[in-house]
Scaffold this motif. Sequence first.
Motif, PDB file in Angstrom:
ATOM      1  N   PRO A 144       0.826  -1.228   0.000  1.00 15.84           N
ATOM      2  CA  PRO A 144       0.000   0.000   0.000  1.00 15.84           C
ATOM      3  C   PRO A 144       0.855   1.271   0.000  1.00 15.84           C
ATOM      4  O   PRO A 144       0.452   2.288  -0.565  1.00 15.84           O
ATOM      5  CB  PRO A 144      -0.840  -0.119   1.273  1.00 15.84           C
ATOM      6  CG  PRO A 144      -0.158  -1.117   2.129  1.00 15.84           C
ATOM      7  CD  PRO A 144       0.580  -2.033   1.191  1.00 15.84           C
ATOM      8  N   LEU A 145       2.025   1.206   0.592  1.00 20.29           N
ATOM      9  CA  LEU A 145       2.921   2.364   0.583  1.00 20.29           C
ATOM     10  C   LEU A 145       3.346   2.682  -0.849  1.00 20.29           C
ATOM     11  O   LEU A 145       3.282   3.838  -1.287  1.00 20.29           O
ATOM     12  CB  LEU A 145       4.136   2.098   1.482  1.00 20.29           C
ATOM     13  CG  LEU A 145       5.197   3.178   1.534  1.00 20.29           C
ATOM     14  CD1 LEU A 145       4.624   4.513   1.998  1.00 20.29           C
ATOM     15  CD2 LEU A 145       6.337   2.734   2.456  1.00 20.29           C
ATOM     16  N   ALA A 146       3.764   1.664  -1.595  1.00 23.19           N
ATOM     17  CA  ALA A 146       4.156   1.866  -2.996  1.00 23.19           C
ATOM     18  C   ALA A 146       2.986   2.421  -3.808  1.00 23.19           C
ATOM     19  O   ALA A 146       3.147   3.362  -4.593  1.00 23.19           O
ATOM     20  CB  ALA A 146       4.654   0.551  -3.599  1.00 23.19           C
ATOM     21  N   TYR A 147       1.819   1.855  -3.614  1.00 18.69           N
ATOM     22  CA  TYR A 147       0.614   2.304  -4.326  1.00 18.69           C
ATOM     23  C   TYR A 147       0.357   3.795  -4.072  1.00 18.69           C
ATOM     24  O   TYR A 147       0.138   4.561  -5.013  1.00 18.69           O
ATOM     25  CB  TYR A 147      -0.580   1.456  -3.873  1.00 18.69           C
ATOM     26  CG  TYR A 147      -1.904   1.967  -4.370  1.00 18.69           C
ATOM     27  CD1 TYR A 147      -2.300   1.768  -5.696  1.00 18.69           C
ATOM     28  CD2 TYR A 147      -2.749   2.667  -3.529  1.00 18.69           C
ATOM     29  CE1 TYR A 147      -3.512   2.246  -6.154  1.00 18.69           C
ATOM     30  CE2 TYR A 147      -3.969   3.146  -3.978  1.00 18.69           C
ATOM     31  CZ  TYR A 147      -4.347   2.936  -5.291  1.00 18.69           C
ATOM     32  OH  TYR A 147      -5.549   3.424  -5.734  1.00 18.69           O
ATOM     33  N   LEU A 148       0.381   4.194  -2.823  1.00 20.87           N
ATOM     34  CA  LEU A 148       0.087   5.585  -2.483  1.00 20.87           C
ATOM     35  C   LEU A 148       1.196   6.541  -2.899  1.00 20.87           C
ATOM     36  O   LEU A 148       0.938   7.728  -3.130  1.00 20.87           O
ATOM     37  CB  LEU A 148      -0.226   5.714  -0.998  1.00 20.87           C
ATOM     38  CG  LEU A 148      -1.551   5.056  -0.594  1.00 20.87           C
ATOM     39  CD1 LEU A 148      -1.679   4.982   0.930  1.00 20.87           C
ATOM     40  CD2 LEU A 148      -2.737   5.793  -1.205  1.00 20.87           C
ATOM     41  N   LEU A 149       2.425   6.047  -3.001  1.00 22.23           N
ATOM     42  CA  LEU A 149       3.530   6.878  -3.487  1.00 22.23           C
ATOM     43  C   LEU A 149       3.573   6.918  -5.015  1.00 22.23           C
ATOM     44  O   LEU A 149       4.315   7.707  -5.596  1.00 22.23           O
ATOM     45  CB  LEU A 149       4.865   6.362  -2.946  1.00 22.23           C
ATOM     46  CG  LEU A 149       5.095   6.514  -1.441  1.00 22.23           C
ATOM     47  CD1 LEU A 149       6.413   5.848  -1.031  1.00 22.23           C
ATOM     48  CD2 LEU A 149       5.075   7.978  -1.008  1.00 22.23           C
ATOM     49  N   GLY A 150       2.801   6.030  -5.660  1.00 21.59           N
ATOM     50  CA  GLY A 150       2.779   5.985  -7.118  1.00 21.59           C
ATOM     51  C   GLY A 150       4.019   5.363  -7.724  1.00 21.59           C
ATOM     52  O   GLY A 150       4.455   5.754  -8.807  1.00 21.59           O
ATOM     53  N   VAL A 151       4.598   4.387  -7.012  1.00 17.48           N
ATOM     54  CA  VAL A 151       5.805   3.713  -7.495  1.00 17.48           C
ATOM     55  C   VAL A 151       5.573   2.202  -7.507  1.00 17.48           C
ATOM     56  O   VAL A 151       4.576   1.710  -6.981  1.00 17.48           O
ATOM     57  CB  VAL A 151       7.044   4.063  -6.632  1.00 17.48           C
ATOM     58  CG1 VAL A 151       7.283   5.568  -6.617  1.00 17.48           C
ATOM     59  CG2 VAL A 151       6.905   3.534  -5.207  1.00 17.48           C
ATOM     60  N   GLY A 152       6.516   1.465  -8.075  1.00 12.10           N
ATOM     61  CA  GLY A 152       6.403   0.019  -8.131  1.00 12.10           C
ATOM     62  C   GLY A 152       6.784  -0.640  -6.812  1.00 12.10           C
ATOM     63  O   GLY A 152       7.491  -0.058  -5.989  1.00 12.10           O
ATOM     64  N   PHE A 153       6.303  -1.871  -6.652  1.00 12.59           N
ATOM     65  CA  PHE A 153       6.636  -2.683  -5.479  1.00 12.59           C
ATOM     66  C   PHE A 153       7.450  -3.884  -5.921  1.00 12.59           C
ATOM     67  O   PHE A 153       7.125  -4.546  -6.910  1.00 12.59           O
ATOM     68  CB  PHE A 153       5.363  -3.164  -4.768  1.00 12.59           C
ATOM     69  CG  PHE A 153       5.675  -4.071  -3.600  1.00 12.59           C
ATOM     70  CD1 PHE A 153       6.079  -3.538  -2.390  1.00 12.59           C
ATOM     71  CD2 PHE A 153       5.600  -5.447  -3.739  1.00 12.59           C
ATOM     72  CE1 PHE A 153       6.400  -4.372  -1.325  1.00 12.59           C
ATOM     73  CE2 PHE A 153       5.911  -6.286  -2.684  1.00 12.59           C
ATOM     74  CZ  PHE A 153       6.305  -5.745  -1.478  1.00 12.59           C
ATOM     75  N   VAL A 154       8.509  -4.180  -5.165  1.00 14.23           N
ATOM     76  CA  VAL A 154       9.394  -5.309  -5.455  1.00 14.23           C
ATOM     77  C   VAL A 154       9.430  -6.241  -4.244  1.00 14.23           C
ATOM     78  O   VAL A 154       9.820  -5.817  -3.155  1.00 14.23           O
ATOM     79  CB  VAL A 154      10.829  -4.811  -5.766  1.00 14.23           C
ATOM     80  CG1 VAL A 154      11.786  -5.977  -5.929  1.00 14.23           C
ATOM     81  CG2 VAL A 154      10.829  -3.924  -6.991  1.00 14.23           C
ATOM     82  N   PRO A 155       9.044  -7.509  -4.431  1.00 13.31           N
ATOM     83  CA  PRO A 155       9.144  -8.455  -3.313  1.00 13.31           C
ATOM     84  C   PRO A 155      10.547  -9.046  -3.201  1.00 13.31           C
ATOM     85  O   PRO A 155      11.155  -9.411  -4.203  1.00 13.31           O
ATOM     86  CB  PRO A 155       8.127  -9.543  -3.684  1.00 13.31           C
ATOM     87  CG  PRO A 155       8.065  -9.516  -5.177  1.00 13.31           C
ATOM     88  CD  PRO A 155       8.353  -8.084  -5.585  1.00 13.31           C
ATOM     89  N   ILE A 156      11.027  -9.108  -1.977  1.00 12.24           N
ATOM     90  CA  ILE A 156      12.275  -9.822  -1.674  1.00 12.24           C
ATOM     91  C   ILE A 156      11.846 -11.048  -0.892  1.00 12.24           C
ATOM     92  O   ILE A 156      11.250 -10.924   0.179  1.00 12.24           O
ATOM     93  CB  ILE A 156      13.250  -8.939  -0.882  1.00 12.24           C
ATOM     94  CG1 ILE A 156      13.647  -7.724  -1.724  1.00 12.24           C
ATOM     95  CG2 ILE A 156      14.472  -9.750  -0.448  1.00 12.24           C
ATOM     96  CD1 ILE A 156      14.527  -6.733  -1.025  1.00 12.24           C
TER      97      ILE A 156
END
Length: 175
Positions: free
Chosen positions: A65-77
């Motif tokens: 949700p942080l990535a979504y609200l910042l308008g950036v991509g999310f990367v899982p490690i």
Amino acid sequence: MPIKSLIRTVPHYPKQGIMFRDFTTLLKDPVGLRMTIDELVKRYADQKIDKVAGIESRGFIVGTPLAYLLGVGFVPIRKKGKLPAETIAHEYDLEYGSDCIEIHTDAIQEGDRVLVVDDLLATGGTAEAAVTLISKMGGEIVECAFVIDLPDIGGRQRLEQQGYQVFALTEFEGD
């Protein structure tokens, strides 16, 4: 209502003498969950961030949700063997043994500014492995963000000694 008050302490889990900080009680509270994400968004909204990298698995809960609200991509490690495409891995030592995390080889581009997110900072071993992977791929670490810091265990100091910025919404000292 402070975020810290919504985090449950479970004595002697997973073994005798450990005071486990369980943030699922924070997540189930709609106000607490919103406050957690909103505080992180407020901190990073004006910073140049290209990707949020969340560490398995609780880092996914906060990072997505942080990535979504910042308008950036999310990367899982993720832990070894969980990602379907080509990966690079980093093995690291634990108190008793070792572990390994991986990231897709196409997840981070040279020069990407990456925010690393997880629920809790204890020894810092997993976070250190994550920043090592991202750095190997040419990513620049903006900061390592956590919901909870356990400062007496030394993870913050470990990461800061290597030049990484560390932020936590709350901390539990002692016991």
